[in-house]
Design a protein around this motif. Structure first.
Motif: not given
Length: 516
Positions: A486-496
């Motif tokens: 999940v960290c690798w696949a979704l890392w570029d998602r908006p964190r806020t």
């Protein structure tokens, strides 16, 4: 023009109505746990019929969720919700007053058909009534908590009813709640969410059913009775039909499953993570039921009451996760949830003995809390990025992954326990079924001399705990690996994520814009 109902202005009242069917549908998964002896005495089902009374609900539900999600998009989610509520009521009456095992099996199948219309419709309606992304995140968290809580509450309500009335009452409780749903839905839920021009591909629907039924049946049978050529062939046939289904979706103009969505890394990762979460949650719940009843020796009702303890934390965790997502982002909550679940499994693996109620409750609470936090974020993301006119089909896809994950969890973790049990149980103590499973040993004890029975039961409990320990560490490893994925696949998602509604909606629009 008809006068608009003032209740329609509050989406939270709509959520309350939508939670009613989810509570009942999830309860029906587990409500028969205690009713088996009563049904057996009244209807005298054969062993095969008794299995079908339990399993037909899950089999049919898994096979129809995707199809009913597409039907909801076609005719309208509120309309299908009300049709499903009426069908659920009729099927509940048929089950309550069944006069034969065949009639009860048929009623359970009809309950599953109606349940398949309710599940994707409720989640899709949340997509329509909550325009604000922050509110939608909280709403889905509550919906998720109700879904998880229903499975835990089902055995308790069943046990209480069976102490005072007949076994059919466990089905009758569905009817008044469904009647309330049918009366309230037109007042609080929008009715214009359909896409009349979209057709439902009947061949695709048949392929889904032809794939899911044998796959889920094979997984459950493999877990219960081990490997055999017919079961492996059943699994292979289901997978082959699934491949044909995917190929058809690539060719037709209006596919039941939008493969462009599944081709998007973040969406596909969310669906896969949901499957893993249900693998962990349901796999562990089966192990905990056996531990409380057969290792600690609790009565079914007492075991069910103790199993409610984690539900208190789970009920609080879903809204807490929604609030945390606003501050640190959805990705952080998902990863933290998976690692919390892994910690719960690790607690079970490290501290479970033959008399470890406190350790088991702590581990189960950590596991359930982490999983519910994660699945709340998954449902929010999947519903948020799905096109509004495909909300039902997308919800059906998510819930289908839940059914598959649950079946895999029961099969794989159960198989690990059984394999370790057979290796750890002293072969010279007793043979037959007593040396193969804890249930077999418990059943054999009344027929043995007191000293031998006590020795067999003690050895069986130790062997089961050894198996549970190994299964718990396997579950912990699966969740840790999933957290890394999940960290690798979704890392570029908006964190806020949910803090800025505009950015959330923009992210969703970017996801949707990739869909042709």
């Amino acid at each position: 023009m008809p006068r608009r109902s003032p209740w329609r202005r509050s989406p939270w009242l709509g959520l309350l109505v939508l939670c009613l069917p989810m509570l009942i549908v999830s309860m029906d998964v587990s409500v028969l746990f205690f009713a088996v002896p009563y049904i057996a005495a009244d209807l005298a089902p054969t062993p095969e019929q008794q299995l079908w009374i339990f399993d037909v609900y899950g089999f049919v539900l898994a096979g129809l969720l995707l199809t009913m999600g597409s039907v909801a998009d076609r005719i309208g989610h509120r309309r299908l919700l009300m049709i499903g509520a009426a069908g659920f009521s009729v099927a509940s009456l048929a089950a309550a007053f069944a006069t034969s095992a065949e009639m009860l099996i048929g009623a359970r199948a009809l309950l599953a058909v109606a349940g398949a219309t309710l599940m994707p419709s409720t989640l899709a309606m949340i997509r329509h009534i909550f325009d604000d992304a922050t509110q939608r995140t909280k709403a889905i968290a509550i919906w998720n908590a109700v879904l998880a809580g229903g499975v835990a509450v089902g055995p308790v309500i069943s046990g209480l009813l069976l102490e005072h009335v007949w076994w059919g009452s466990v089905f009758l409780i569905n009817v008044p709640i469904m009647v309330v749903l049918m009366l309230a839905a037109p007042l609080v839920l929008p009715g214009h969410t359909s896409t009349p021009g979209r057709r439902v591909d009947l061949l695709s629907a048949a392929l889904v059913l032809g794939s899911m039924l044998p796959v889920v049946a094979a997984i459950k049978n493999l877990a219960a009775d081990g490997w055999s050529v017919p079961r492996v062939l059943m699994l292979a046939v289901g997978l082959l039909v699934g491949v044909v289904f995917v190929m058809r979706q690539r060719r037709i103009e209006e596919p039941m499953v939008d493969l462009a969505l599944l081709g998007e890394r973040r969406f596909a990762t969310s669906v896969w993570t949901n499957l893993v979460c249900m693998f962990a949650l349901l796999g562990n719940s089966i192990l905990m039921t056996q531990y409380l009843q057969s290792v600690l020796g609790f009565s079914p009702l007492r075991a069910a009451l103790w199993s409610l303890a984690p539900s208190v934390a789970v009920g609080a965790m879903a809204p807490l996760a929604a609030g945390a997502a606003q501050r640190v982002g959805r990705l952080a909550v998902m990863v933290a949830g998976l690692l919390t679940g892994a910690t719960g499994f690790a607690t079970l693996g490290a501290f479970t003995g033959t008399d470890s109620l406190v350790a088991v409750l702590i581990g189960a609470t950590l596991l359930a809390s982490g999983i519910v936090a994660t699945t709340s974020m998954i449902a929010d993301h999947v519903v948020g990025v799905a096109p509004a006119d495909r909300a039902g089909a997308t919800s059906g896809l998510l819930e289908t992954s839940s059914e598959l994950g649950g079946a895999l969890g029961i099969a794989i973790l159960g198989s690990v326990v059984n394999a370790v049990f057979r290796a750890a149980f002293p072969g010279d103590l007793i043979g037959g079924e007593a040396s193969r499973s804890l249930a077999g040993a418990v059943a054999a004890v009344p027929h043995l001399a007191p000293d031998q029975g006590a020795a067999v039961l003690a050895a069986a409990r130790e062997a089961f705990v050894d198996g549970l320990t190994v299964a718990a560490w396997v579950g912990a490893a699966v969740l840790v690996v999933s957290a890394a994925v999940v960290c690798w696949a979704l890392w570029d998602r908006p964190r806020t994520g949910a803090v800025d509604n505009g950015r959330v909606r923009a992210a969703a629009d970017r996801d949707v814009s990739r869909i042709p």
